[in-house]
Design a protein around this motif. Structure first.
Motif, PDB file in Angstrom:
ATOM      1  N   PRO A   1       0.828  -1.215   0.000  1.00  0.00           N
ATOM      2  CA  PRO A   1       0.000   0.000   0.000  1.00  0.00           C
ATOM      3  C   PRO A   1       0.859   1.260   0.000  1.00  0.00           C
ATOM      4  O   PRO A   1       1.980   1.255   0.502  1.00  0.00           O
ATOM      5  CB  PRO A   1      -0.805  -0.119   1.298  1.00  0.00           C
ATOM      6  N   LYS A   2       0.331   2.320  -0.557  1.00  0.00           N
ATOM      7  CA  LYS A   2       1.066   3.590  -0.566  1.00  0.00           C
ATOM      8  C   LYS A   2       1.025   4.278   0.792  1.00  0.00           C
ATOM      9  O   LYS A   2       1.934   5.029   1.134  1.00  0.00           O
ATOM     10  CB  LYS A   2       0.494   4.512  -1.651  1.00  0.00           C
TER      11      LYS A   2
ATOM     12  N   LYS B   1      -7.112  -4.538  -8.711  1.00  0.00           N
ATOM     13  CA  LYS B   1      -6.980  -3.682  -7.529  1.00  0.00           C
ATOM     14  C   LYS B   1      -7.674  -4.306  -6.326  1.00  0.00           C
ATOM     15  O   LYS B   1      -8.754  -4.889  -6.442  1.00  0.00           O
ATOM     16  CB  LYS B   1      -7.560  -2.298  -7.817  1.00  0.00           C
ATOM     17  N   VAL B   2      -7.028  -4.172  -5.181  1.00  0.00           N
ATOM     18  CA  VAL B   2      -7.577  -4.653  -3.912  1.00  0.00           C
ATOM     19  C   VAL B   2      -7.865  -3.439  -3.038  1.00  0.00           C
ATOM     20  O   VAL B   2      -6.981  -2.597  -2.821  1.00  0.00           O
ATOM     21  CB  VAL B   2      -6.593  -5.603  -3.193  1.00  0.00           C
ATOM     22  N   ASP B   3      -9.090  -3.335  -2.562  1.00  0.00           N
ATOM     23  CA  ASP B   3      -9.491  -2.160  -1.784  1.00  0.00           C
ATOM     24  C   ASP B   3      -8.692  -2.042  -0.489  1.00  0.00           C
ATOM     25  O   ASP B   3      -8.294  -3.048   0.117  1.00  0.00           O
ATOM     26  CB  ASP B   3     -10.980  -2.227  -1.437  1.00  0.00           C
ATOM     27  N   GLY B   4      -8.461  -0.801  -0.066  1.00  0.00           N
ATOM     28  CA  GLY B   4      -7.850  -0.558   1.231  1.00  0.00           C
ATOM     29  C   GLY B   4      -8.816  -0.901   2.351  1.00  0.00           C
ATOM     30  O   GLY B   4      -9.999  -1.177   2.129  1.00  0.00           O
TER      31      GLY B   4
ATOM     32  N   SER C   1      -4.749   0.516   6.027  1.00  0.00           N
ATOM     33  CA  SER C   1      -3.850   0.160   4.939  1.00  0.00           C
ATOM     34  C   SER C   1      -4.520   0.543   3.634  1.00  0.00           C
ATOM     35  O   SER C   1      -5.686   0.170   3.386  1.00  0.00           O
ATOM     36  CB  SER C   1      -3.531  -1.342   4.940  1.00  0.00           C
ATOM     37  N   GLY C   2      -3.802   1.286   2.808  1.00  0.00           N
ATOM     38  CA  GLY C   2      -4.371   1.743   1.550  1.00  0.00           C
ATOM     39  C   GLY C   2      -4.549   0.614   0.554  1.00  0.00           C
ATOM     40  O   GLY C   2      -4.155  -0.539   0.776  1.00  0.00           O
TER      41      GLY C   2
END
Length: 749
Positions: A648-649, A687-690, A675-676
């Motif tokens: 995550p960023k 993409k995996v959601d935060g 966690s983003g």
């Protein structure tokens, strides 16, 4: 361990001991003068004093009581940095955090993953209701096998080390080849410091409940013996049993630890024995994933839903022994040696799934591969503090060796070869279970029948000197570690006449010297700035068969490099830290029939953290990490510039405690974890959601009529019962746990 390996390790120890003796002989006169001063002190007229407890050499020793906690009691003021010994965190040119036993108790943490969640740069990449802990530190994988126990590698429980016998959990972020040796651990190192008997006798019984119906009992007893309390013993034992919040998931966990220590004037020693068993019904798997053809990753299922069948299981046992001795040759010169051994066995029948579509339909694969992991490790060395003119020195020389053997049963673990069904499907939101008679393990080997599958031997020599100038306002550490790594693999799959069972099918041996440099500048009594350059080694690649031009070519060890700068500001009641880092990890791929180590991932990050008790009654711990994990070089440049999967960023961990002023000894607690979003694939299309998790709790402490303390704690994790993918690292998906209630009561006797 083979005879050749034993001779190699023994020769390394002999060379190290001879080297230590040579260093002692060559120490400057200023060091040898320490012995004269000691004799002068001993010859003075005796004075009768009250009995005191001797802690040993504070400058160069490590055996003894843990260091004092920082304001608030949640973080220690020192860290044990391998060959460098104990170092004050404020003056250490590395990013390191040491969580205390008080924090472990107050958060009702049972495993290493429970406590490291307080660090935003550390995230678990294994599901909580699986059999293991596994971590991402600074965006790189650190598996539980890489955790250190009292500074020794490979002897902690390779799946999950429980915390009943642990005094401190230390997290050193960044490559640690320099201070700890071993291979891997690119993102960081976790070190477990065992409990020791305190000066005051203690008998504590804790009983607890964890939803859905787990009951936990833990006894912790410590005593010191001898005229000056030289001998100490600390015993811990616990049992946990019952159902978790995950459907069909039942646990039976037993933990026992015994720590014995001796502390004399010049000599100190410790011995630790550990045992644990973990029997799980229907554990969730680490190896769940998604099909590469999916356009996006479906929403996470409820943390209560278990796709594992009720008949699935994992049974494991773990035994470990470790010892450490040290002797003060001079007042500020200590020689030491340590060794440990462990054996882990596991038998299991589990399943994992691969998501096929957005509706949550998934293909199921069964796994059965009993194994045994045996490890031996040891180190010896010398630490000395002395001066040459106006320059202070902290010299460290150490030799380390470790051997790890992974044994597996002689079988082909692929489901079709075991007679397991291969066309089973389920749904991650509405699981489909099958009859147990469709998956039979009758007649299959167990972990007690395991034979050699792989061996790893690592031997190294480390040398460093921390030079201090201007009354220790400036400290520069220079050194490095020369390391030899040797790996072998052996065939376990029957049925191939060209590859007999037990025949060696892989061999790798290479060596390299890894330099290190670090500096710490005390701007004033409160502020320090630091910088470091360190490395981590991973096994060099071997060109695969697909590389038609250079198949089988062995490459040198892969060097992973970190550059870091940071600052630490100590207000006396709070510590504020900031770190800016870059880690480069190389990798290999094949292009036009030629394999080369040409891949590169670069993780750049900024870490901001704080802990302490800034005002009376308010304690804070946590921080935020901003990360840019870039795939800098990929095969054919296809994914160059993309974000590395699973990182995550932005990550946030913030824990707080507040003592209510109008109700004495009542404390409210809370933790916020974020966690983003991440990507599951290198293409950056899945993409995996935060996710966000909120934990709340309270505790109340009072004394009985006999003056002994009672402490009651209540915690709720995931208060809002959020459904989320807690990790998408390493190509796997881990679902977060459901809302969990915890209640415990501790009684001191």
């Amino acid at each position: 361990m083979s005879a050749g390996t034993f001779r190699f390790s023994l020769n390394s120890y002999i060379c190290a001991l001879l080297g230590s003796a040579s260093i002692i002989a060559l120490l400057p006169a200023s060091v040898q003068g320490q012995e004269v001063k000691r004799e002068q002190r001993r010859s003075t007229t005796p004075t009768v004093l009250e009995t005191i407890v001797v802690q040993g050499s504070q400058a160069t020793g490590t055996v003894g009581q843990p260091s004092a906690p920082f304001s608030g009691g949640q973080i220690s003021t020192e860290a044990r940095l391998g060959a460098l010994g104990n170092r004050p965190i404020k003056d250490t040119p590395f990013s390191v955090t040491t969580y205390t036993a008080k924090l472990i108790r107050d958060q009702q943490a049972r495993t290493v993953a429970d406590i490291t969640l307080n660090d935003p740069s550390v995230r678990a990449d294994a599901p909580a209701n699986s059999e293991r802990d596994s971590f991402f530190i600074r965006g790189f994988s650190v598996v539980n096998l890489d955790i250190l126990y009292d500074g020794l590698p490979y002897i902690a429980n390779p799946r999950r080390h429980f915390l009943e016998g642990i005094e401190q959990v230390q997290v050193l972020k960044g490559p640690s080849n320099f201070v700890n040796g071993g291979i891997g651990r690119v993102g960081g190192t976790i070190n477990l410091v065992p409990k020791r008997a305190a000066d005051e006798p203690m008998t504590r019984l804790t009983t607890g409940y964890r939803s859905d119906s787990q009951l936990w009992t833990h006894a912790d007893v410590s005593r010191r013996f001898g005229d000056g309390g030289e001998w100490g013993i600390r015993a811990n034992g616990s049992f946990t049993g019952g159902e978790t919040t995950l459907d069909h998931n039942d646990t039976k966990i037993g933990v026992a630890s015994l720590g014995i220590d001796y502390r004399g004037e010049d000599f100190r020693a410790s011995l630790d024995l550990n045992h644990s068993t973990q029997n799980l019904d229907s554990p969730t798997s680490l190896f769940n994933g998604a099909n590469a053809s999916l356009g996006s990753i479906p929403r996470a299922p409820s943390g209560k839903i278990n796709t594992g069948n009720p008949f699935e299981y994992l049974d494991s046992s773990y035994n470990m022994a470790a010892g450490r001795i040290e002797y003060d040759v001079f007042e500020n010169t200590t020689i030491y040696a340590a060794a440990g051994a462990s054996r882990y066995r596991e038998d299991f029948l589990t399943s994992s799934y691969t998501i096929l579509n957005s509706n949550g339909d998934a293909a199921v694969s069964f796994g059965y591969n009993p194994q045994e992991i045996i490890s031996y490790t040891g180190e010896t060395g010398i630490r000395s503090k002395f001066e040459t003119g106006e320059i202070g020195h902290s010299l460290s020389i150490s030799a380390q060796t470790s051997y790890t053997e992974n044994n597996r049963a002689h079988l082909d673990p692929r489901p079709a070869f075991l007679g397991f069904p291969t066309n089973i499907t389920t749904n991650i939101y509405n699981p489909v279970y099958i009859p147990s008679n469709l998956v039979s393990t009758v007649g299959l080997p167990r972990s007690g029948d395991a034979q050699r599958f792989s061996e790893l031997t690592s031997t190294s020599l480390s040398v460093s000197d921390t030079l201090s100038f201007f009354d220790e306002k400036v400290e520069i550490t220079l050194g490095g570690r020369y390391q030899n790594m040797r790996q072998q693999g052996f065939n376990q799959r029957p049925g191939n006449p060209a590859a007999p069972l037990g025949a060696r099918n892989y061999f790798y041996e290479e060596s390299r010297f890894s330099p290190a440099a670090a500096a710490n500048i005390k701007v004033n009594d409160n502020l320090s700035v630091y910088a470091n350059y360190v490395e981590a080694l991973t096994e060099g690649a071997v060109a695969p068969a697909a590389a038609t031009v250079n198949a089988g070519q062995i490459f040198p060890p892969i060097v992973n490099r970190q550059k870091e700068i940071g600052l630490k500001y100590d207000t006396g009641s709070a510590m504020l830290t900031a770190a800016l880092f870059e880690i480069r990890q190389a990798s290999g791929f094949t292009t036009a029939g030629v394999f080369g180590v040409n891949g590169l991932q670069i993780n750049r990050g900024l870490e901001l953290a704080a802990y302490g008790e800034p005002v009376d009654g308010l304690r804070l711990l946590g921080g935020v990490t901003f990360m840019d994990a870039e795939l800098a070089k990929t095969s054919g440049g296809t994914f160059d510039g993309n974000t590395a999967p699973g990182v995550p960023k932005t990550s946030i961990s913030l824990y707080g405690e507040y003592d209510l002023p109008w109700i004495q000894d009542l404390t409210l607690t809370g933790r916020f974890i974020y966690s983003g979003s991440t990507y599951y694939d290198q293409r950056n299309t899945q993409k995996v959601d935060g996710w966000t998790r909120v934990d709340l709790g309270t505790r109340y402490k009072f004394e009985r009529d006999n003056g002994k303390a009672v402490e009651i704690r209540a915690n709720v994790e995931n208060v809002f019962d959020e459904n989320y993918w807690s990790s998408s690292a390493r190509g796997w998906l881990a679902a977060g746990s459901a809302r969990t209630f915890m209640l415990s009561a501790s009684f001191d006797f």
